[in-house]
Design an enzyme around this catalytic site. Structure first.
Site, PDB file in Angstrom:
ATOM      1  N   ARG A  97      -2.600 -42.062 -32.510  1.00  0.00           N
ATOM      2  CA  ARG A  97      -3.755 -42.928 -32.764  1.00  0.00           C
ATOM      3  C   ARG A  97      -3.320 -44.270 -33.359  1.00  0.00           C
ATOM      4  O   ARG A  97      -3.881 -45.316 -33.048  1.00  0.00           O
ATOM      5  CB  ARG A  97      -4.733 -42.205 -33.688  1.00  0.00           C
ATOM      6  CG  ARG A  97      -6.032 -42.961 -33.884  1.00  0.00           C
ATOM      7  CD  ARG A  97      -7.069 -42.094 -34.557  1.00  0.00           C
ATOM      8  NE  ARG A  97      -6.679 -41.740 -35.917  1.00  0.00           N
ATOM      9  CZ  ARG A  97      -7.326 -40.850 -36.677  1.00  0.00           C
ATOM     10  NH1 ARG A  97      -8.377 -40.222 -36.189  1.00  0.00           N
ATOM     11  NH2 ARG A  97      -6.929 -40.591 -37.900  1.00  0.00           N
ATOM     12  N   LYS A 204      -8.296 -47.451 -35.936  1.00  0.00           N
ATOM     13  CA  LYS A 204      -8.403 -47.656 -37.382  1.00  0.00           C
ATOM     14  C   LYS A 204      -7.875 -49.038 -37.753  1.00  0.00           C
ATOM     15  O   LYS A 204      -6.874 -49.176 -38.463  1.00  0.00           O
ATOM     16  CB  LYS A 204      -7.660 -46.542 -38.136  1.00  0.00           C
ATOM     17  CG  LYS A 204      -8.477 -45.247 -38.234  1.00  0.00           C
ATOM     18  CD  LYS A 204      -7.714 -44.154 -38.925  1.00  0.00           C
ATOM     19  CE  LYS A 204      -8.340 -43.747 -40.235  1.00  0.00           C
ATOM     20  NZ  LYS A 204      -9.581 -42.975 -40.109  1.00  0.00           N
ATOM     21  N   GLU A 240     -21.603 -43.051 -36.578  1.00  0.00           N
ATOM     22  CA  GLU A 240     -20.763 -42.378 -37.577  1.00  0.00           C
ATOM     23  C   GLU A 240     -21.404 -42.382 -38.952  1.00  0.00           C
ATOM     24  O   GLU A 240     -22.393 -43.072 -39.200  1.00  0.00           O
ATOM     25  CB  GLU A 240     -19.396 -43.072 -37.655  1.00  0.00           C
ATOM     26  CG  GLU A 240     -18.654 -43.018 -36.342  1.00  0.00           C
ATOM     27  CD  GLU A 240     -17.165 -43.153 -36.514  1.00  0.00           C
ATOM     28  OE1 GLU A 240     -16.604 -42.519 -37.432  1.00  0.00           O
ATOM     29  OE2 GLU A 240     -16.568 -43.899 -35.733  1.00  0.00           O
TER      30      GLU A 240
END
Ligand SMILES: *Cc1c(COP(=O)(O)O)cnc(C)c1O
Length: 359
Positions: A97, A204, A240
């Site tokens: 990721r 992220k 989220e």
């Protein structure tokens, strides 16, 4: 910076720190070592080194300070019940990721072996700070690992920096939300959005988080733990819960928003979905309207920091919708127990999720 030889077997006779393990919150406690690797201009990533934990010097013209060229990761090192083993949970997925984030922000992807060396060396070097396993629902103590990767080199025009740094630091942490497994109260944000199609919501990127602080701060001021973000196009679909993924349960079906580019693909999320299928639940990964979510039997947020956080209620357009009488639901409890059990090596890991650190 002073370089420390990497830790190897035989150097591990480190005694535990005497911290108040039960009182840990999700905040920074300085540890002894961090790991730093560099990728110089036009070159490949080099192997890094442990250095003493501390401040770093950086050019005022660095890419990260000026244009936010940076990504981070979050994972935990868990101690086994008997205390002599330490586990990571699917750390290769964090490496993958982070590399996805690098590609999105025009940074050189971090090789998996450098990432893995960084996290394992930081675990080994900071062993005295890995909290002991404590049974009980509110025990979420672990050594939190924070890999960072940013544009270090100087750049003035908006463009990728010429050089990059990868750094891993660690901090012992407790529960992310006060009270651990106490159900949280959430407010749906009708003013602020987290991500947009084509943006960076699915990685992220450090720049994704500061814009949410104002929204979270005003919700916290009036008693909520976090906010729920809706989609920016129709202001209707759940995305989220702050920096955690959203789930709800209706009967034997588990619902979670599909990965549409605006959702961060959580490793906890992915694992919960897998467990649900094993539990013979139906899983629906699709657009999830807020009107439908507030009508669920149970709801929870998932993440490395949040673990499985039961949602007690959601406030939407001034009305409060309570789940399961404000108590943790049976399915949520089951996911929590299974996840925490696997992470600490209490439940056999039949999926190959556990990575034992060779101390
Ligand atoms: C990190 C993060 C998550 C959770 O991901 P995990 O891999 O489960 O820790 C969810 N949403 C956002 C926005 C995040 O930053």
């Amino acid at each position: 910076m002073q370089k420390i030889g990497n830790f190897s077997k035989g150097k591990t006779m480190l005694t535990m720190k005497e911290l108040e393990w039960d009182k840990l919150t999700f905040s920074v406690i300085a540890t002894d070592y961090m790991y730093v690797a560099q990728c110089m201009s036009g070159r490949q990533w080099e192997q890094g080194n442990l250095v003493p934990y501390g401040d770093i010097a950086i050019s005022p013209a660095s890419g990260v300070l000026n244009y936010g060229q940076g990504v981070f990761e979050g994972l935990k090192a868990y101690r086994s019940q008997d205390g002599d083993k330490v586990f990571l949970f699917r750390p290769q997925l964090n490496a993958e990721r982070m590399s996805d984030g690098c590609r999105r922000l025009c940074m050189p992807p971090i090789p998996e072996d450098v990432f893995m060396e960084g996290v394992t060396e930081v675990v080994k070097a900071n062993q005295p700070y890995i909290p002991p396993y404590r049974p009980g629902a509110s025990s979420q103590a672990a050594l939190y690992l924070r890999p960072l990767l940013w544009g270090t080199g100087s750049i003035l025009g908006v463009a990728p920096a010429p050089s990059y740094t990868f750094l891993v630091f660690a901090s012992p942490v407790g529960p992310y939300f006060k009270g651990g497994l106490t159900p949280i109260k959430l407010q749906v944000s009708e003013e602020y959005y987290r991500a947009m199609p084509g943006g960076s919501g699915c990685v992220k990127a450090i720049g994704n988080y500061a814009p949410g602080m104002l929204a979270a701060k005003s919700a916290k001021k009036i008693g909520f733990s976090e906010i729920i973000y809706l989609d920016v196009r129709e202001n209707r679909y759940v995305e989220e819960v702050g920096a955690a993924n959203f789930f709800c349960v209706k009967g034997n079906t588990l619902f979670t928003p599909e990965l549409d580019g605006c959702i961060l693909p959580g490793i906890t999320r992915r694992s919960v979905i897998h467990l649900a299928r094993e539990m013979k639940m139906q899983v629906k990964e699709e657009r999830l309207a807020i009107d439908s979510a507030i009508d669920a039997d149970e709801a929870f947020a998932s993440g490395t920091a949040a673990v499985i956080s039961p949602i007690g209620s959601i406030s939407y357009k001034g009305k409060e919708y309570v789940f399961n009488g404000g108590k943790i639901g049976a399915k949520t409890q089951k996911f929590y127990n299974t996840m925490v059990g696997i992470q600490h090596g209490l439940i056999p890991d039949s999926y190959g999720w556990i990575y034992e650190v060779d101390l």
